[in-house]
Design a protein around this motif. Structure first.
Motif, PDB file in Angstrom:
ATOM      1  N   ALA A  19     -64.882  67.670   5.051  1.00 32.91           N
ATOM      2  CA  ALA A  19     -65.364  69.032   4.828  1.00 32.91           C
ATOM      3  C   ALA A  19     -64.488  70.008   5.598  1.00 32.91           C
ATOM      4  O   ALA A  19     -63.920  69.671   6.652  1.00 32.91           O
ATOM      5  CB  ALA A  19     -66.814  69.169   5.267  1.00 32.91           C
ATOM      6  N   THR A  20     -64.380  71.231   5.090  1.00 38.93           N
ATOM      7  CA  THR A  20     -63.509  72.238   5.678  1.00 38.93           C
ATOM      8  C   THR A  20     -64.343  73.374   6.260  1.00 38.93           C
ATOM      9  O   THR A  20     -65.552  73.467   6.064  1.00 38.93           O
ATOM     10  CB  THR A  20     -62.533  72.801   4.626  1.00 38.93           C
ATOM     11  N   ASP A  21     -63.650  74.257   6.972  1.00 43.94           N
ATOM     12  CA  ASP A  21     -64.315  75.418   7.556  1.00 43.94           C
ATOM     13  C   ASP A  21     -64.504  76.539   6.552  1.00 43.94           C
ATOM     14  O   ASP A  21     -65.003  77.607   6.916  1.00 43.94           O
ATOM     15  CB  ASP A  21     -63.522  75.925   8.763  1.00 43.94           C
ATOM     16  N   LYS A  22     -64.122  76.339   5.293  1.00 44.47           N
ATOM     17  CA  LYS A  22     -64.318  77.339   4.243  1.00 44.47           C
ATOM     18  C   LYS A  22     -65.361  76.916   3.224  1.00 44.47           C
ATOM     19  O   LYS A  22     -65.519  77.562   2.189  1.00 44.47           O
ATOM     20  CB  LYS A  22     -62.993  77.609   3.522  1.00 44.47           C
ATOM     21  N   GLN A  42     -67.745  79.511   4.590  1.00 42.95           N
ATOM     22  CA  GLN A  42     -68.327  79.279   5.909  1.00 42.95           C
ATOM     23  C   GLN A  42     -68.155  77.805   6.257  1.00 42.95           C
ATOM     24  O   GLN A  42     -68.006  76.966   5.373  1.00 42.95           O
ATOM     25  CB  GLN A  42     -69.811  79.670   5.941  1.00 42.95           C
ATOM     26  N   PRO A  43     -68.167  77.478   7.544  1.00 47.83           N
ATOM     27  CA  PRO A  43     -67.932  76.083   7.931  1.00 47.83           C
ATOM     28  C   PRO A  43     -69.083  75.168   7.519  1.00 47.83           C
ATOM     29  O   PRO A  43     -70.255  75.561   7.555  1.00 47.83           O
ATOM     30  CB  PRO A  43     -67.798  76.154   9.459  1.00 47.83           C
ATOM     31  N   ILE A  44     -68.731  73.966   7.133  1.00 49.86           N
ATOM     32  CA  ILE A  44     -69.708  72.903   6.916  1.00 49.86           C
ATOM     33  C   ILE A  44     -69.893  72.202   8.253  1.00 49.86           C
ATOM     34  O   ILE A  44     -68.963  71.597   8.791  1.00 49.86           O
ATOM     35  CB  ILE A  44     -69.243  71.936   5.823  1.00 49.86           C
ATOM     36  N   LYS A  45     -71.112  72.268   8.813  1.00 55.57           N
ATOM     37  CA  LYS A  45     -71.358  71.787  10.171  1.00 55.57           C
ATOM     38  C   LYS A  45     -71.838  70.344  10.224  1.00 55.57           C
ATOM     39  O   LYS A  45     -71.711  69.696  11.263  1.00 55.57           O
ATOM     40  CB  LYS A  45     -72.376  72.699  10.859  1.00 55.57           C
ATOM     41  N   ALA A 101     -74.506  68.226   2.748  1.00 53.64           N
ATOM     42  CA  ALA A 101     -73.751  69.108   3.630  1.00 53.64           C
ATOM     43  C   ALA A 101     -74.675  70.185   4.172  1.00 53.64           C
ATOM     44  O   ALA A 101     -75.397  70.840   3.412  1.00 53.64           O
ATOM     45  CB  ALA A 101     -72.574  69.747   2.894  1.00 53.64           C
ATOM     46  N   GLY A 102     -74.653  70.372   5.491  1.00 48.16           N
ATOM     47  CA  GLY A 102     -75.451  71.400   6.134  1.00 48.16           C
ATOM     48  C   GLY A 102     -74.582  72.502   6.693  1.00 48.16           C
ATOM     49  O   GLY A 102     -73.512  72.246   7.250  1.00 48.16           O
ATOM     50  N   SER A 103     -75.061  73.740   6.546  1.00 47.21           N
ATOM     51  CA  SER A 103     -74.317  74.908   7.029  1.00 47.21           C
ATOM     52  C   SER A 103     -75.310  75.919   7.574  1.00 47.21           C
ATOM     53  O   SER A 103     -76.513  75.661   7.641  1.00 47.21           O
ATOM     54  CB  SER A 103     -73.473  75.523   5.903  1.00 47.21           C
TER      55      SER A 103
END
Length: 944
Positions: free
Chosen positions: A501-504, A530-533, A548-550
């Motif tokens: 996952a990327t920060d976009k 937005q970043p995927i945390k 995926a959580g953000s």
């Protein structure tokens, strides 16, 4: 002292020195200021000393030297760095995704997957949700955990923000047993933990102190893992976040933690923790181990700034601390450096963001995958490195230790310890050999061993990656999370599929081969960048999913999009281990999903990308070009949708390869733009792609067009009728010609009237002149199939042609020449009026004034203003003959810069001869001067 080895350079406290990697691994040599060289076991003193020269450079130039070499390295990596790109890119609206979010709730960064219960637990700000594992948009339960007003006020008094910091961010969600979850939150910078009952999904109210288990700051990194009912955490222990610890919490026992020392932890940023069951079926009776991954500030290297180092640390599950030394502290804590670098560019990735461990029944075959970037984030490079668990165990169980050394009586450096290691080995878990020595737990370890562990927590040998380099590199991408699934393809080989996952808000899916890796596709999981945390993987038999959580919500995505590949060639060139071409159903399917009558089907899959195995394609509709009709002189845009980012696009025009020129523009989305379409641009346009795989080039036709000009035709001429139009002027007579078509059926069941006139672009017959004799009939050709060009008729109402009814030729009805002439005359008259007005108002210079005088009939020649005054000023005054005569100025006039004032009041010049004239002079204005009657006298002139 050696600072760091980067890009083929070695930095130490005096200057950088060049090295040759094929001579000696100089990064293993440590150079002390007095010239003494220390080395590790892999490089001898002699080889280090023989290949090094130590030029003396002033201390003040050290930072500039280091910075200059580092900037050169950045330029080299930017110019020659990796260029891996995903083969296919899917936008958010192009794929089927399930999403979940609640109004007013943010920070969905804690995810816990329970495949047994079929639930996904989500920890957000002041809330915990239970979602359906098959569709996260379905919410089964929720519980709110808000901060009381009193705790909120205390948080704000400490200088924290009420809107952001002083909320309760759920950071810990761990399975305690079958009926309970252990939940911890930041709770307005006062971490608290509680138990969540899964029966009624409520908090039980048995709150514990969350210090050492959960972070105070919601923005601070931390990690936790639950092992056999015990919570292992890596976080900060105080409000300021300046005391990092690695701890273990269990109800019967007290908190076990690391020593508060920079030698143990120096500003760490924790990312991951997990357990490796090394004790199961162990022949030597070894213990299970918990591994931590983090990035910290280096203690063994000197640098002009804070140099970050990725670390791996471990503790033993059965550790109980020491009896006298290291009481309630880890006796098995050791850490080592993780190396992830690009050998071809000598570039080091020194920040780890996330780790995923691919576990196997035999712990020795376990593989660790980590996501790395550079400390200098503007590089835009990311890498995925893999490590064997056997190499990790070898560093901790057999490697050498680092120790502090005092240099020049004040400076402390870290060097390799080459002395005698105490027994039992410091940092090792209790095994059968220790038990034979009556050491059954860590409380019985000798103080010599415990003191050595306290002073030597850092290992000298680094953990090197598999293949001595990254498994995957990407440019202009910052990876934040990673999960890995190990699958078996149709060729019975095992492949590791990486999901990064990327920060976009994007997800990259890659497959690892023996010779490298291949990025299969890129999926836009989040609408807004937005970043995927957090990233989790579910591997159920019915189908695997990604979660995926953000900050904004949770997104569920399938692990493969095989159905979006419409052709066999696309399916094979994707090189996706999940996908195969079903020749019976003529579709690309997911081989891990349940298929009916699978044994009777034939599947085609080739992870090398050799699409020659695909059957011959049947004739497709694309072979019939799409008709595109445009008007002459307009532009035409031909679309060519190419899904593969690795394919090269080229166009053919009438079977000839098109090169970009003044009439053609190849657009970024593989389309073609044609400017000012002319007759010679007509024909067939084909969009082709060529993609390389398995050492072959595969060419495909993607789109085909037939471009034609819109050419309205004139109906066949059957007769010519000369119509005489009466003219008000009896001296002249005009005739115009009209063409009429034969009356009859026009195909619509109606009687055809006069045929509308339409333009033609045939150049076989030259167009007539626009001006022609009034009595000449406008007749062309006797052949009915001839296409003619009809020029626009005059706008004169007396010479009006037949009404034009064809909507495509309406522009022939209008003649703009009269309007243009009227506008020209209007602007010309305005110009003349403006010129005359400016002349009359004397705004223009002499020539215009002379014109004005001529127009007004004045006989007097125009003179410049104040000519008489200038003449009076230029006269030479005679010398004074007598004192009684009025004084006059002598010689040339002096300009003093003052204006002439009336000779009255304080502005007059004292004079006996002019006292009688003061009254008359004061009545005049200051500039009322009669230049013809008297000379000009100045107020500051010399008086005699």
């Amino acid at each position: 002292m050696l600072v760091i080895h980067m890009g083929g350079w070695i930095f130490f406290n005096e200057s950088p020195i060049a090295s040759r990697r094929h001579d000696v691994q100089l990064e293993d040599c440590i150079i002390l200021p007095e010239g003494r060289i220390l080395s590790s076991s892999r490089a001898s003193w002699k080889s280090c000393r023989g290949n090094l020269t130590l030029p003396k450079i002033p201390e003040s130039n050290m930072a500039l030297s280091v910075l200059g070499v580092f900037l050169g390295l950045l330029l080299e990596v930017s110019a020659h760095g990796p260029s891996s790109v995903p083969r296919t890119s899917w936008r958010h609206e192009e794929v089927s995704l399930a999403e979940f979010s609640e109004p007013g709730v943010f920070n969905y960064s804690t995810l816990l997957l329970s495949e047994e219960r079929g639930a996904l637990y989500v920890g957000a700000r002041e809330a915990v949700f239970e979602l359906d594992i098959n569709d996260v948009s379905v919410k089964n339960n929720q519980v709110l955990w808000k901060v009381p007003a009193r705790d909120m006020r205390l948080c704000t008094l400490k200088g924290k923000s009420e809107e952001t910091d002083c909320q309760n961010y759920i950071r810990v969600l761990q399975v305690l047993d079958e009926e309970h979850l252990y939940v911890c939150g930041t709770h307005a910078f006062q971490p608290l933990c509680d138990y969540l009952s899964l029966k009624d999904f409520t908090l039980m109210g048995k709150q514990d102190d969350g210090r050492g288990k959960c972070s105070f700051d919601p923005a601070q990194s931390f990690t936790t893992v639950m092992v056999d009912g015990e919570l292992y955490s890596g976080t900060a222990y105080n409000f300021l976040g300046s005391e990092p610890i690695i701890s273990r919490f269990s109800r019967p026992q007290s908190l076990l933690r690391t020593e508060y020392s920079t030698s143990w932890l120096n500003e760490p940023s924790f990312v991951f923790a997990d357990v490796i069951r090394e004790g199961s079926n162990s022949p030597d009776g070894d213990d299970d181990k918990i591994y931590y991954f983090f990035t910290e500030v280096s203690v063994e290297y000197e640098f002009f700034g804070k140099l970050l180092i990725p670390r791996i640390a471990r503790v033993c599950k059965g550790d109980l601390g020491g009896q006298r030394t290291l009481q309630k502290k880890w006796t098995s804590f050791l850490k080592a450096k993780l190396v992830c670098s690009m050998p071809e560019l000598n570039f080091v990735f020194n920040v780890v963001h996330d780790v995923f461990i691919v576990k196997t029944p035999d712990w020795r075959e376990t593989v660790i995958y980590g996501v790395f970037t550079s400390q200098w984030g503007n590089m835009g490079l990311s890498a995925v490195c893999a490590y064997n668990m056997t190499s990790v165990d070898e560093v901790f169980s057999k490697g050498k230790y680092m120790q502090k050394a005092t240099v020049e009586q004040s400076h402390t450096k870290w060097v390799q310890y080459n002395g005698i290691t105490p027994s039992p080995r410091p940092g090792a878990c209790i095994n059968n050999q220790n038990r034979m020595q009556n050491i059954t737990n860590s409380l019985l370890l000798p103080d010599k061993t415990l003191q050595f562990v306290k002073d030597h927590p850092l290992m000298a040998d680094p953990v090197l990656p598999i293949g001595h380099g990254p498994r995957l590199t990407a440019k202009d991408v910052n990876y934040t999370q990673i999960v890995v699934e190990r699958v078996t393809a149709l060729d019975n080989r095992v492949y590791d599929v990486l999901f990064t996952a990327t920060d976009k808000g994007f997800l990259h899916k890659s497959v690892v081969f023996e010779g490298g890796s291949h990025i299969i596709e890129e999926i836009q999981l989040l609408k807004n960048p937005q970043p995927i945390k957090t990233l989790l993987l579910s591997t159920k038999k019915e189908g695997s999913f990604l979660y995926a959580g953000s900050d904004s919500g949770v997104v569920q995505s399938p692990t493969a999009f095989c159905g979006k590949y419409m052709t066999c060639t696309d399916c094979i060139l994707a090189r996706d281990p999940y996908c195969a071409w079903d020749t019976r159903a003529t579709s690309c399917i997911n081989i891990f999903q349940k298929q009916d009558n699978r044994q009777h089907r034939k599947f085609i899959q080739n992870l090398r990308g050799d699409a020659d195995e695909c059957p011959s394609a049947l004739p497709r509709s694309i072979d019939r070009p799409r008709q595109v009709v445009v008007k002459p002189g307009s532009s035409a845009e031909l679309a060519c949708s190419v899904r593969s980012n690795l394919a090269q696009v080229f166009w053919k025009v009438n079977d000839s390869i098109l090169t970009e020129s003044g009439h053609f523009l190849l657009m970024g989305d593989s389309g073609l733009l044609i400017y000012s379409v002319a007759p010679q641009n007509q024909g067939r346009y084909d969009c082709w792609t060529v993609e390389s795989a398995a050492g072959k080039n595969f060419t495909r036709l993607v789109a085909s067009y037939s471009l034609q000009l819109e050419l309205p035709e004139i109906s066949p001429v059957s007769s010519v009728e000369i119509v005489k139009v009466p003219d008000p002027d009896p001296s002249s007579s005009r005739t115009i010609s009209t063409t009429t078509a034969p009356r009859g059926n026009n195909g619509n069941g109606n009687t055809a009237g006069p045929s509308p006139l339409t333009p033609s672009t045939l150049s076989s017959v030259p167009p007539p002149p626009l001006t022609r004799p009034a009595t000449t009939a406008n007749v062309y050709g006797a052949k009915t199939e001839t296409k003619l060009y009809v020029p626009p008729q005059s706008s004169d109402s007396r010479n009006q042609g037949p009404e034009i009814k064809d909507p495509h030729a309406k522009y022939l009805q209008y003649d703009n020449s009269n309007a243009l002439l009227f506008l020209f005359l209007l602007f010309f008259l305005l110009f003349l009026f403006g010129l005359g007005y400016n002349c009359y108002m004397q705004y223009l210079p002499g020539p215009c004034l002379r014109l004005r005088a001529a127009v007004l009939g004045s006989q007097k020649k125009p003179q410049r203003e104040y000519t008489a005054c200038e003449a009076g000023l230029m006269e030479v005054l005679p010398e004074k003959q007598d004192r009684n005569e009025p004084p006059h100025q002598n010689g040339a006039l002096r300009d003093t810069g003052y204006e002439t004032e009336p000779e009255s009041g304080n502005g007059k010049i004292p004079s006996n001869s002019y006292e009688e004239d003061n009254d008359s002079t004061s009545k005049q204005g200051p500039f009322d001067i009669n230049c013809e009657s008297q000379p000009i006298e100045f107020a500051d002139a010399d008086a005699s």
